[in-house]
Design a protein around this motif. Structure first.
Motif, short mmCIF file in Angstrom:
data_model
loop_
_atom_site.label_atom_id
_atom_site.label_comp_id
_atom_site.label_asym_id
_atom_site.label_seq_id
_atom_site.Cartn_x
_atom_site.Cartn_y
_atom_site.Cartn_z
N LEU A 190 44.87 52.15 26.12
CA LEU A 190 43.92 52.26 27.22
C LEU A 190 43.66 50.90 27.86
O LEU A 190 43.54 50.79 29.09
CB LEU A 190 42.61 52.86 26.70
N VAL A 191 43.61 49.86 27.04
CA VAL A 191 43.40 48.51 27.58
C VAL A 191 44.59 48.09 28.44
O VAL A 191 44.41 47.49 29.51
CB VAL A 191 43.19 47.51 26.42
N ILE A 192 45.80 48.41 27.98
CA ILE A 192 47.00 48.05 28.76
C ILE A 192 46.97 48.75 30.12
O ILE A 192 47.27 48.14 31.16
CB ILE A 192 48.26 48.42 27.97
N ILE A 193 46.62 50.04 30.12
CA ILE A 193 46.51 50.76 31.40
C ILE A 193 45.45 50.11 32.29
O ILE A 193 45.66 49.93 33.50
CB ILE A 193 46.17 52.24 31.15
N GLY A 194 44.32 49.73 31.69
CA GLY A 194 43.27 49.08 32.46
C GLY A 194 43.72 47.75 33.04
O GLY A 194 43.40 47.42 34.19
N LEU A 195 44.46 46.97 32.27
CA LEU A 195 44.94 45.68 32.77
C LEU A 195 45.93 45.86 33.92
O LEU A 195 45.86 45.13 34.93
CB LEU A 195 45.61 44.91 31.63
N VAL A 196 46.85 46.82 33.78
CA VAL A 196 47.83 47.05 34.83
C VAL A 196 47.14 47.50 36.12
O VAL A 196 47.45 47.00 37.23
CB VAL A 196 48.86 48.10 34.38
N THR A 197 46.20 48.42 36.02
CA THR A 197 45.51 48.89 37.22
C THR A 197 44.62 47.80 37.81
O THR A 197 44.42 47.76 39.03
CB THR A 197 44.68 50.14 36.90
N SER A 198 44.07 46.92 36.96
CA SER A 198 43.27 45.81 37.48
C SER A 198 44.12 44.89 38.34
O SER A 198 43.70 44.42 39.40
CB SER A 198 42.64 45.02 36.33
N VAL A 199 45.33 44.62 37.87
CA VAL A 199 46.25 43.78 38.64
C VAL A 199 46.61 44.46 39.96
O VAL A 199 46.61 43.83 41.03
CB VAL A 199 47.52 43.47 37.83
N ALA A 200 46.88 45.77 39.90
CA ALA A 200 47.19 46.51 41.13
C ALA A 200 46.00 46.52 42.08
O ALA A 200 46.17 46.48 43.31
CB ALA A 200 47.61 47.93 40.78
N GLY A 201 44.80 46.56 41.52
CA GLY A 201 43.60 46.58 42.35
C GLY A 201 43.37 45.31 43.14
O GLY A 201 42.65 45.33 44.15
N PHE A 202 43.97 44.21 42.71
CA PHE A 202 43.85 42.97 43.47
C PHE A 202 44.33 43.16 44.91
O PHE A 202 43.86 42.48 45.82
CB PHE A 202 44.66 41.85 42.80
N TYR A 203 45.27 44.09 45.10
CA TYR A 203 45.84 44.26 46.43
C TYR A 203 44.78 44.63 47.46
O TYR A 203 44.65 43.99 48.50
CB TYR A 203 46.94 45.34 46.41
N PHE A 204 44.00 45.71 47.18
CA PHE A 204 43.06 46.14 48.22
C PHE A 204 41.84 45.23 48.30
O PHE A 204 41.20 45.13 49.36
CB PHE A 204 42.66 47.62 48.04
N TYR A 205 41.49 44.56 47.21
CA TYR A 205 40.39 43.60 47.31
C TYR A 205 40.80 42.38 48.12
O TYR A 205 40.05 41.91 49.00
CB TYR A 205 39.94 43.17 45.91
N LEU A 206 41.99 41.85 47.83
CA LEU A 206 42.46 40.67 48.55
C LEU A 206 42.80 40.99 50.00
O LEU A 206 42.69 40.13 50.88
CB LEU A 206 43.68 40.08 47.85
N ARG A 207 43.20 42.23 50.27
CA ARG A 207 43.49 42.62 51.65
C ARG A 207 42.24 42.46 52.51
O ARG A 207 42.31 42.01 53.66
CB ARG A 207 43.98 44.06 51.70
N THR A 208 41.08 42.81 51.95
CA THR A 208 39.82 42.65 52.67
C THR A 208 39.56 41.19 53.00
O THR A 208 39.16 40.84 54.12
CB THR A 208 38.67 43.21 51.83
N ILE A 209 39.81 40.32 52.04
CA ILE A 209 39.58 38.88 52.25
C ILE A 209 40.55 38.32 53.27
O ILE A 209 40.17 37.52 54.14
CB ILE A 209 39.69 38.14 50.91
N VAL A 210 41.80 38.74 53.20
CA VAL A 210 42.81 38.28 54.16
C VAL A 210 42.41 38.68 55.58
O VAL A 210 42.52 37.88 56.54
CB VAL A 210 44.19 38.84 53.80
N LEU A 211 41.92 39.91 55.75
CA LEU A 211 41.51 40.35 57.08
C LEU A 211 40.37 39.49 57.62
O LEU A 211 40.35 39.13 58.80
CB LEU A 211 41.07 41.82 57.02
N MET A 212 39.42 39.14 56.75
CA MET A 212 38.25 38.39 57.21
C MET A 212 38.59 36.96 57.59
O MET A 212 38.02 36.40 58.53
CB MET A 212 37.17 38.40 56.14
N TYR A 213 39.52 36.34 56.88
CA TYR A 213 39.76 34.91 57.06
C TYR A 213 41.08 34.55 57.72
O TYR A 213 41.22 33.45 58.25
CB TYR A 213 39.67 34.21 55.69
N PHE A 214 42.05 35.46 57.68
CA PHE A 214 43.38 35.09 58.17
C PHE A 214 43.89 35.98 59.31
O PHE A 214 45.02 35.83 59.74
CB PHE A 214 44.39 35.13 57.01
#
Length: 487
Positions: free
Chosen positions: A410-434
């Protein structure tokens, strides 16, 4: 003899009294909005003082059942009350521009916020399935009405109706689970259920297990755990922006508080069964929530699916049992603040009565309003679990406890999805600043700035400070929450 403890019900009772005062003052005096704000602030201070007195009393005298076992005065319930009060304070500030726009219905909206907070606060200290249901309905019905309080918005009406219908269905499932639990154990009291299961060997526990499963399903709806999350994206998008953060946060706190008490105190004899059920819900939540959040073009829908994933991360810690409880409480307490702050930014950008905010509209926000952009960026980074934020400490805590409990997969699944989740969080930041915003004026012209009132600005700064502070110094809060056991 039944022990009556007015101290045990003081915080929710004060909130209810505050709601009554708001309505009565509005009927007889029709004051300005500022008067209602003062009443809410005084109510919040009084409830906070009583919560502190409760904690001191339990520290000295220990936990105890009151009102014939319907309520339990312990640190778990007090922790719930404290988190709900913080949610109410932050949520009321974020919702105030909307409440002011309601005009004659300002008192109605204000009282609904107070009543919703009282209901979900009461869920944390309820020690009987009947009482949990009553508290759940007090909070839920208030949120159903609050969701459709802006009558001019078609999307808000649709969201309110959908929330009401699916919420009623989930409540019916919870009641059916309580009925089957009573049929199998002869009690609806959490302590009575635990006593029966620990003292009797049940050869065929089918009825009890089905009852327990239905209770989990009913509460999983409130915390937006997959696959019981289908209502959340439409509701989060359609509800007026000013109140959606409060609604999402307070329901999560109450739902998880009840889930903790029911499973850890009532069904501890079946821990291996419900731990696997929670692990399955956690897996579905983190996977579906992350994959669907990636596909969203609306900020509020993205935050809704992100909330599904975060419910899965919290369930990951809860699946570890009593050892993961402090990490779970820490996650709940810090995440709801990030959630309200993110929705507050959305409310400022799109307007308090709006029902949508496309991600593309965030383009150039870093130039138009550095404060809003920096707050939203920090909340996105904290939700993604970036180090040196409270979000990282929260995720690290639940993953560590789950790993220690033998849930490595379960932890491994959580870690993998956390890494994948960086995409939509960082996309928001990229839109605001770049990305160049469509609202940016011609060269040499100052960029347009969204209007942020003083209280909202202070609330956003406080949310920022809390997120950073507990990223560096989580120890004191974790040590305090380690005592917040549901017994």
């Amino acid at each position: 003899m039944i022990e009556i403890s007015y101290l045990a019900v003081a915080p929710p009772a004060i909130l209810v009294l505050g709601a009554v005062v708001v309505l009565m003052v509005d009927v007889f005096a029709a004051p300005r909005a500022r008067v209602h704000a003062v009443i809410v602030a005084l109510t919040l201070v009084a409830a906070s003082v009583m919560t502190w007195i409760q904690w001191d009393d339990v520290t000295q005298n220990g936990a105890r059942l009151v009102f014939d076992g319907f309520l339990q005065m312990d640190k778990s319930g007090i922790a719930t009350a404290a988190i709900v009060l913080v949610v109410m304070a932050f949520g009321a500030v974020a919702a105030w521009p909307l409440l002011e726009e309601l005009g004659p219905r300002l008192a109605e909206g204000t009282s609904l916020i107070l009543l919703a907070a009282a209901g979900f606060m009461l869920m944390g200290s309820s020690a009987d399935l009947v009482m949990i249901f009553v508290a759940l309905e007090i909070g839920s019905i208030s949120l159903y009405i609050l969701a459709g309080i802006v009558r001019e918005e078609v999307m808000a009406d649709e969201a309110a109706l959908k929330y009401f219908l699916l919420g009623s269905f989930a409540s019916a499932i919870f009641v059916y689970g309580a009925a089957l639990t009573y049929a199998g154990t002869g009690s609806t009291a959490v302590a009575g259920i635990a006593a029966f299961l620990s003292g009797v060997v049940i050869i065929r526990p089918g009825v009890v297990l089905v009852g327990m499963a239905l209770l989990i399903v009913g509460l999983a709806f409130k915390v937006t755990a997959a696959p019981f999350h289908q209502w959340a994206p439409d509701v989060y998008q359609g509800v007026p922006a000013g109140v959606v953060g409060f609604m999402a946060a307070v329901a999560k706190v109450g739902g998880f508080a009840a889930l903790i008490r029911v499973l850890l105190s009532g069904f501890d004899a079946f821990e291996s069964e419900w731990a696997m059920a929670l692990a399955a819900l956690a897996t579905a939540s983190v996977v579906l929530g992350t994959l669907l959040a990636i596909q969203q073009s609306d900020l509020r829908r993205m935050l809704a699916y992100s909330g599904v994933a975060h419910a899965g991360f919290i369930l990951t810690g809860l699946a570890a049992g009593i050892s993961g409880l402090s990490a779970v409480w820490f996650y709940i307490g810090t995440y709801v603040i990030q959630l309200i702050a993110a929705f507050a930014v959305a409310s400022v950008l799109a307007g308090p009565t709006s029902s949508a905010l496309l991600l593309d509209e965030l383009a150039g926000l870093g130039r138009r309003d550095p404060l809003l952009a920096s707050v939203l960026a920090l909340m996105m980074l904290a939700m993604s679990g970036l180090p040196l934020t409270a979000g990282f400490v929260a995720k690290f805590g639940v993953f560590t406890e789950a790993w220690s409990a033998g849930l490595e997969w379960l932890v491994i699944i959580g870690l993998v999805t956390s890494v994948a989740g960086f995409y939509f969080y960082l996309r928001t930041i990229v839109l605001m600043y770049f990305e160049e915003g469509v609202l940016v004026e011609a060269p040499g012209t100052p960029p347009a700035r969204p209007a942020v009132n003083g209280p909202t600005r202070v609330m956003l700064l406080l949310a920022t400070a809390i997120t950073i502070f507990f990223g560096f110094f989580p120890g004191p809060l974790l040590d305090t929450l380690a005592d917040a056991l549901p017994f």
